[in-house]
Design an enzyme around this catalytic site. Structure first.
Site, PDB file in Angstrom:
ATOM      1  N   MET A 101     -11.633 -25.864  40.919  1.00  0.00           N
ATOM      2  CA  MET A 101     -10.221 -26.040  40.560  1.00  0.00           C
ATOM      3  C   MET A 101      -9.327 -25.003  41.204  1.00  0.00           C
ATOM      4  SD  MET A 101     -10.684 -26.556  36.524  1.00  0.00           S
ATOM      5  CE  MET A 101      -9.254 -27.526  36.181  1.00  0.00           C
ATOM      6  N   GLU A 103      -9.088 -20.724  43.101  1.00  0.00           N
ATOM      7  CA  GLU A 103      -9.737 -19.471  43.496  1.00  0.00           C
ATOM      8  C   GLU A 103      -8.698 -18.379  43.448  1.00  0.00           C
ATOM      9  OE1 GLU A 103     -12.287 -19.684  46.953  1.00  0.00           O
ATOM     10  OE2 GLU A 103     -11.795 -17.602  47.425  1.00  0.00           O
ATOM     11  N   THR A 105      -8.142 -13.724  43.199  1.00  0.00           N
ATOM     12  CA  THR A 105      -8.685 -12.426  43.578  1.00  0.00           C
ATOM     13  C   THR A 105      -9.997 -12.159  42.842  1.00  0.00           C
ATOM     14  OG1 THR A 105      -6.362 -11.806  43.433  1.00  0.00           O
ATOM     15  CG2 THR A 105      -7.916 -10.043  43.937  1.00  0.00           C
ATOM     16  N   PHE A 106     -10.040 -12.587  41.580  1.00  0.00           N
ATOM     17  CA  PHE A 106     -11.157 -12.232  40.720  1.00  0.00           C
ATOM     18  C   PHE A 106     -12.375 -13.133  40.887  1.00  0.00           C
ATOM     19  CE2 PHE A 106      -7.791  -9.891  39.021  1.00  0.00           C
ATOM     20  CZ  PHE A 106      -8.273  -8.927  38.173  1.00  0.00           C
ATOM     21  N   GLY A 107     -12.156 -14.372  41.304  1.00  0.00           N
ATOM     22  CA  GLY A 107     -13.295 -15.275  41.431  1.00  0.00           C
ATOM     23  C   GLY A 107     -12.846 -16.705  41.599  1.00  0.00           C
ATOM     24  N   GLN A 108     -13.771 -17.615  41.251  1.00  0.00           N
ATOM     25  CA  GLN A 108     -13.476 -19.033  41.407  1.00  0.00           C
ATOM     26  C   GLN A 108     -13.387 -19.662  40.022  1.00  0.00           C
ATOM     27  OE1 GLN A 108     -16.225 -20.547  44.726  1.00  0.00           O
ATOM     28  NE2 GLN A 108     -17.433 -19.006  43.691  1.00  0.00           N
ATOM     29  N   VAL A 109     -12.574 -20.727  39.931  1.00  0.00           N
ATOM     30  CA  VAL A 109     -12.493 -21.460  38.668  1.00  0.00           C
ATOM     31  C   VAL A 109     -13.056 -22.859  38.899  1.00  0.00           C
ATOM     32  CG1 VAL A 109     -10.975 -22.312  36.852  1.00  0.00           C
ATOM     33  CG2 VAL A 109     -10.517 -20.088  37.897  1.00  0.00           C
ATOM     34  N   LYS A 124     -14.169 -19.623  34.749  1.00  0.00           N
ATOM     35  CA  LYS A 124     -13.859 -18.631  35.790  1.00  0.00           C
ATOM     36  C   LYS A 124     -15.131 -17.848  36.062  1.00  0.00           C
ATOM     37  CE  LYS A 124     -10.365 -14.966  36.180  1.00  0.00           C
ATOM     38  NZ  LYS A 124      -8.942 -14.775  35.856  1.00  0.00           N
ATOM     39  N   ASP A 220       1.569 -10.008  35.695  1.00  0.00           N
ATOM     40  CA  ASP A 220       1.388 -10.887  36.858  1.00  0.00           C
ATOM     41  C   ASP A 220       1.915 -12.286  36.561  1.00  0.00           C
ATOM     42  OD1 ASP A 220       0.718 -11.425  39.476  1.00  0.00           O
ATOM     43  OD2 ASP A 220      -1.368 -11.931  39.026  1.00  0.00           O
TER      44      ASP A 220
HETATM   45  N1  ATP Z   1      -7.933 -23.072  32.089  1.00  0.00           N
HETATM   46  C1  ATP Z   1      -7.666 -23.562  33.300  1.00  0.00           C
HETATM   47  N2  ATP Z   1      -7.507 -24.885  33.469  1.00  0.00           N
HETATM   48  C2  ATP Z   1      -7.236 -25.392  34.698  1.00  0.00           C
HETATM   49  N3  ATP Z   1      -7.125 -24.647  35.823  1.00  0.00           N
HETATM   50  C3  ATP Z   1      -7.282 -23.328  35.727  1.00  0.00           C
HETATM   51  C4  ATP Z   1      -7.560 -22.707  34.465  1.00  0.00           C
HETATM   52  N4  ATP Z   1      -7.668 -21.378  34.670  1.00  0.00           N
HETATM   53  C5  ATP Z   1      -7.454 -21.185  35.993  1.00  0.00           C
HETATM   54  N5  ATP Z   1      -7.225 -22.336  36.635  1.00  0.00           N
HETATM   55  C6  ATP Z   1      -6.949 -22.509  38.085  1.00  0.00           C
HETATM   56  O1  ATP Z   1      -7.636 -21.494  38.801  1.00  0.00           O
HETATM   57  C7  ATP Z   1      -6.701 -20.672  39.535  1.00  0.00           C
HETATM   58  C8  ATP Z   1      -7.196 -19.226  39.521  1.00  0.00           C
HETATM   59  O2  ATP Z   1      -7.259 -18.757  38.157  1.00  0.00           O
HETATM   60  P1  ATP Z   1      -6.856 -17.266  37.766  1.00  0.00           P
HETATM   61  O3  ATP Z   1      -5.409 -17.041  38.145  1.00  0.00           O
HETATM   62  O4  ATP Z   1      -7.227 -17.014  36.354  1.00  0.00           O
HETATM   63  O5  ATP Z   1      -7.813 -16.471  38.758  1.00  0.00           O
HETATM   64  P2  ATP Z   1      -7.632 -15.027  39.355  1.00  0.00           P
HETATM   65  O6  ATP Z   1      -8.794 -14.797  40.238  1.00  0.00           O
HETATM   66  O7  ATP Z   1      -7.414 -14.074  38.235  1.00  0.00           O
HETATM   67  O8  ATP Z   1      -6.294 -15.202  40.213  1.00  0.00           O
HETATM   68  P3  ATP Z   1      -5.306 -14.058  40.778  1.00  0.00           P
HETATM   69  O9  ATP Z   1      -5.671 -13.886  42.214  1.00  0.00           O
HETATM   70  O10 ATP Z   1      -3.921 -14.663  40.626  1.00  0.00           O
HETATM   71  O11 ATP Z   1      -5.503 -12.845  39.948  1.00  0.00           O
HETATM   72  C9  ATP Z   1      -5.357 -20.884  38.834  1.00  0.00           C
HETATM   73  O12 ATP Z   1      -4.248 -20.671  39.695  1.00  0.00           O
HETATM   74  C10 ATP Z   1      -5.464 -22.322  38.387  1.00  0.00           C
HETATM   75  O13 ATP Z   1      -5.119 -23.193  39.449  1.00  0.00           O
END
Ligand code: ATP
Length: 439
Positions: A101, A103, A105-109, A124, A220
């Site tokens: 769904m 990606e 900085t922290f990982g993949q969703v 995540k 953020d």
């Molecule tokens: N609960 C959820 N339901 C649907 N999509 C989600 C959900 N959580 C995250 N996503 C998708 O995954 C992407 C990445 O999630 P998230 O922002 O938590 O990751 P991150 O690695 O912390 O990102 P960042 O680089 O912004 O810190 C989101 O922009 C969104 O598109």
């Protein structure tokens, strides 16, 4: 986020901006003592109606009585520490991977099917790198705190479970719809109608007020981190574009069927009492006190909300820049000169953006003609809003001037913003046609 429904949008010519606007790595908060983590291969906490159940496993052979032979063979992570997977296989015996769904900085969703609860969830999978694992544990701590107070779970994404799997912290969330950024992007950056902006703005501010009441600062906030609860949308004629042909040839725009939204990504959330000297926020949404190195607090979230509201009305990020001096010049162009008392307190790194310590070194300090043009083409805030909004523009401009006040001490607080006439006045009666128009 790609969803089945909106993946079909006609959206040629839409990738004007990079898909993801990541934080820079040096924006990571300094290491904090992480909350206590169980070091077992499988450990976690599950959140449900029956309260929180602690569980940890000495090995990963059995999981709630389900044999674990459904896990894929171990594979090395990729060079960035991301978990390597194949769609259709199990993550653990409980969770089957449906699609990727997003990606960050922290990982993949990943979108996964929870065999036990028989529901689709978003997981995540955090990179197997120490600092991201630590940040993930802090995110879990924040999510737990939010869940305890968010009665009805309407403001922030709900955590369902978490576990440590093959050196990856995995956080299981309720599955939400596309982000506001994805929605705008797949709609060729067409703006949202003002009444929808009002409804989204109200919810964003309620969520921010809720976090601030818990002494938490998100740090953020951006359209990528605000998710629609549902992926459903409707098509409506785009009156603005009916008179002229658009590049994507579409006279219709999509609008979310429901305006319900929730905040996500608490990986950078901090407590009010923590150190606030490092750089926070994704560039476009970063407050002036952060750039000037003055330290930051709750008001940095309100600045981000101001930038987000402008973006929802116009379809485009307000400050599209990647560089501090240009960013400050853009702010001055849209909002007027920075106050002297802030300029005089700018830290060593920010001093160089000013001449004789008082005036912004612009246009002399510009690095290119493109940069000069990017700043020059920006209108003043009232003009910018009036280009996009017909009714209730006056109230919105006044609200934005309160949210985008340079001095954080003078900036509107979330609760004050919610009491602003933009939200409290009955704008339906102000609508020119006198009709009740939601969109
Ligand atoms: N609960 C959820 N339901 C649907 N999509 C989600 C959900 N959580 C995250 N996503 C998708 O995954 C992407 C990445 O999630 P998230 O922002 O938590 O990751 P991150 O690695 O912390 O990102 P960042 O680089 O912004 O810190 C989101 O922009 C969104 O598109």
């Amino acid at each position: 986020m790609e969803t089945q429904r909106i993946i079909e949008f006609p959206h040629k010519n839409m990738d004007k901006r990079p898909r993801k606007r990541p934080r820079l790595t040096w924006d990571m908060p300094p290491p904090l003592p992480p909350p206590k983590v169980l070091p077992a291969i499988y450990c976690g906490q599950e959140f449900g109606n029956g309260g929180i159940a602690n569980f940890s496993y000495p090995n990963n052979m059995f999981y709630r009585g389900i044999p674990c032979n459904g896990s894929p063979p171990w594979r090395p992570d990729d060079k960035d520490g991301h978990y390597v997977f194949a769609v259709g296989e199990n993550l653990t015996p409980r969770y089957r991977i449906l699609t990727k769904m997003g990606e960050g900085t922290f990982g993949q969703v990943l979108e996964c099917f929870d065999n036990e609860k028989q529901e689709v969830v978003a997981i995540k999978i955090v990179r197997s790198i120490h600092k991201y694992r630590e940040a993930a544990m802090i995110e879990i701590d924040v999510l737990q705190r939010l869940a305890r107070h968010d009665v009805g779970g309407a403001r922030c994404v709900q955590i369902r479970n978490w576990f440590d799997y093959r050196n990856h912290i995995c956080i299981v969330f309720e599955k939400l719809g596309p982000s506001l950024y994805d929605f705008l992007r797949k709609n060729s950056y067409r703006s949202f109608p003002i009444d929808l902006v009002r409804e989204l703005g109200r919810q964003i501010l309620e969520s921010v007020a809720f976090m601030h009441d818990l002494q938490l600062i998100h740090t953020d906030l951006k359209p990528e981190n605000i998710l629609l609860v549902s992926s459903e949308y409707i098509k409506v004629p785009d009156y603005k574009f009916l008179s002229r042909s658009t590049k994507d040839g579409s006279y219709f725009k999509n609008l979310p069927k429901s305006s319900a939204i929730k905040l996500i990504d608490f990986g950078s959330t901090t407590f009010e009492h923590q150190d606030h000297s490092y750089v926070v926020s994704t560039r476009h949404y970063r407050a002036p006190e952060v750039i000037l190195g003055l330290g930051w607090n709750y008001p940095c979230d309100l600045w981000s909300v101001g930038c987000i509201l402008v973006e929802l009305c116009s379809g485009e990020a307000l400050f599209q820049t990647h560089e501090n001096l240009e960013h400050l010049a853009m702010m001055e162009r849209v909002l007027g000169p920075l106050p002297q008392h802030m300029v005089l307190r700018a830290d060593r790194r920010a001093e160089k953006y000013f001449r004789r310590g008082t005036r912004l070194d612009w246009p002399d300090g510009a690095t290119s003609k493109e940069s000069l043009r990017a700043v020059w083409k920006l209108p003043r805030l009232p003009n910018l809003i009036m280009q996009h909004v017909d009714h209730s523009a006056g109230d919105l401009i006044d609200l934005l001037q309160g949210l985008l006040r340079y001095d954080p001490a003078e900036r509107l607080k979330a609760g004050e913003a919610l009491r602003h006439p933009f939200f409290t006045r009955d704008h339906r009666s102000l609508n020119k046609k006198g009709m009740i128009m939601m969109f």
